[in-house]
Enzyme design. Structure first.
Site, mmCIF file in Angstrom:
data_model
loop_
_atom_site.group_PDB
_atom_site.id
_atom_site.type_symbol
_atom_site.label_atom_id
_atom_site.label_comp_id
_atom_site.label_asym_id
_atom_site.label_seq_id
_atom_site.Cartn_x
_atom_site.Cartn_y
_atom_site.Cartn_z
ATOM 1 N N ARG A 139 -35.476 9.626 -12.116
ATOM 2 C CA ARG A 139 -34.417 10.166 -11.265
ATOM 3 C C ARG A 139 -33.307 9.129 -11.163
ATOM 4 O O ARG A 139 -33.591 7.927 -11.046
ATOM 5 C CB ARG A 139 -34.937 10.462 -9.859
ATOM 6 C CG ARG A 139 -35.759 11.727 -9.712
ATOM 7 C CD ARG A 139 -34.887 12.993 -9.816
ATOM 8 N NE ARG A 139 -35.661 14.206 -9.602
ATOM 9 C CZ ARG A 139 -36.271 14.900 -10.571
ATOM 10 N NH1 ARG A 139 -36.190 14.512 -11.824
ATOM 11 N NH2 ARG A 139 -36.934 16.003 -10.276
ATOM 12 N N GLU A 152 -25.203 14.343 -10.875
ATOM 13 C CA GLU A 152 -25.374 15.217 -12.047
ATOM 14 C C GLU A 152 -24.636 16.525 -11.820
ATOM 15 O O GLU A 152 -24.716 17.065 -10.717
ATOM 16 C CB GLU A 152 -26.859 15.469 -12.290
ATOM 17 C CG GLU A 152 -27.596 14.197 -12.673
ATOM 18 C CD GLU A 152 -29.102 14.412 -12.885
ATOM 19 O OE1 GLU A 152 -29.558 15.564 -12.942
ATOM 20 O OE2 GLU A 152 -29.803 13.405 -12.983
ATOM 21 N N HIS A 182 -30.036 15.493 -18.558
ATOM 22 C CA HIS A 182 -31.248 15.844 -17.774
ATOM 23 C C HIS A 182 -31.992 16.995 -18.446
ATOM 24 O O HIS A 182 -32.192 18.060 -17.868
ATOM 25 C CB HIS A 182 -30.900 16.183 -16.310
ATOM 26 C CG HIS A 182 -32.104 16.103 -15.409
ATOM 27 N ND1 HIS A 182 -32.040 15.807 -14.075
ATOM 28 C CD2 HIS A 182 -33.433 16.268 -15.659
ATOM 29 C CE1 HIS A 182 -33.256 15.806 -13.547
ATOM 30 N NE2 HIS A 182 -34.122 16.093 -14.491
#
Ligand code: NDP
Ligand code: 7N6
Length: 308
Positions: A226, A255, A274
């Site tokens: 993360r 993000e 991601h």
């Protein structure tokens, strides 16, 4: 109460095709419905979702389709007596392979050649730059499903693997385990440091300026966990100043990574959006886990991956 309905919240569409996900529950002995934010729930409902919603606390059980459930308020689930489960256990192959791909690219400069290919340039890198993974040391921070899978794959490539976790339990392929309090010692001799720990108050900002300073100047940071585990400003500084050699990042503080981020422009950084778990069968892997938990719920067995 037993379950009568499995609700698939539309936010799953962020990562998987909704219709294929619904189809993956074919033959389940409870009703399966795709639901939006206007839906209301009762204890005979289960919900599988990418994002949390306050109204899920009215359901009987909620499943987070991610391994990292840091967006869900576990205290609220405990207070409401609603079971919350996550999707840990299914990302070993997907994220393990991504981490190996990063390391091979960083070592053999695939990302550099691809950049130069756009210019039709037959690139001749400095002789000293490429190296083999074999014999290099990897430090894996977080030794669960993903960390263990990275370690096993690195070991198979001839790397020497050490790791960091809170418990002392040994892990195949990992020659030495350090406590998180000894993080700087653990990373000091490593050519690669791979983050695979959850985002918790304890791990937030664990990669800060001091930790980056403790790394070798020819070392690479890999983050498949993360974004908030890393102080991104310090990382950018370390990359720009050459305190470390490079990074491969799947996750970020913000993000999508904003277009203004300097990370986009650094040749020694691989940015992926991601997609560590993204393959064409993610919906099937999640559905298998949820199906097993529906079975368990109906017969009163304890749920797999219960996190609240
Ligand atoms: P697991 O729960 O299987 O493993 C987490 C590991 O982290 C455990 O071994 C735990 O061991 C360790 N850990 C916990 N706290 C610390 C700490 N303070 N320092 C070091 N290690 C710690 O999770 P997964 O392997 O399935 O996933 C890990 C994380 O990866 C997820 O939480 C998620 O955020 C992220 N993820 C990212 C994906 C992507 O697309 N990029 C895909 C899937 C997951 P111990 O208890 O002994 O400390
Ligand atoms: C894909 C999410 C996780 O925590 O962030 C990752 O599992 C991937 C649904």
């Amino acid at each position: 109460a037993s379950l009568e309905r499995l609700c698939l919240h539309e936010s799953v569409g962020t990562k998987i095709p909704q219709a294929a996900f619904v189809d993956a529950f074919d033959g389940l002995d409870v009703r399966v419905e795709l639901v939006g934010d206007e839906e209301s729930y009762d204890p005979t409902d289960a919900v599988a979702s990418f994002e949390p919603r306050p109204e899920f606390l009215e359901a009987g059980w909620v499943h987070c389709i991610r391994a990292g459930y840091d967006a869900f308020d576990t205290d609220a689930y405990e207070a409401a007596g609603v079971a919350l489960t996550n999707s840990s256990g299914i990302h070993g192959e997907t994220v393990g392979e991504l981490a190996v791909g990063y390391m091979l690219s960083l070592a053999r400069l695939l990302h550099v050649y691809r950049d130069r290919q756009r210019e039709r340039e037959w690139h001749d890198p400095a002789y000293e730059r490429p190296f083999t993974l074999s014999g290099e040391r990897l430090c894996v921070v977080g030794l669960g499903t993903i960390g263990t899978a990275i370690a096993e794959r690195a070991d198979a490539l001839g790397m020497e693997v050490v790791g960091v976790r809170r418990s002392e339990e040994s892990v195949p392929s990992v020659s030495r385990i350090y406590d998180p309090s000894a993080l700087e010692d653990a990373v000091a001799d490593a050519r690669f440091v791979a983050l695979a720990a959850p985002h918790t108050p304890e791990t937030e900002g664990m990669v800060d300026a001091e930790m980056l300073d403790a790394m070798r100047t020819d070392a690479y940071l890999i983050n498949v966990a993360r974004g908030p585990l890393v102080d991104e400003e310090s990382l950018i500084e370390a990359l720009e100043e050459g305190t470390i050699a490079g990074a491969a990042l799947d996750v970020f503080e913000t993000e999508p990574l904003p277009p203004s981020s300097p990370l986009w422009d650094l040749e020694n950084v691989i940015v992926t959006p991601h997609r560590g778990s993204a393959t064409n069968r993610y919906h099937l892997d999640i559905a298998e886990l949820v199906r097993e938990n529906v079975r368990r719920y109906q017969v009163g067995e304890s749920l797999l991956n219960r996190v609240a």
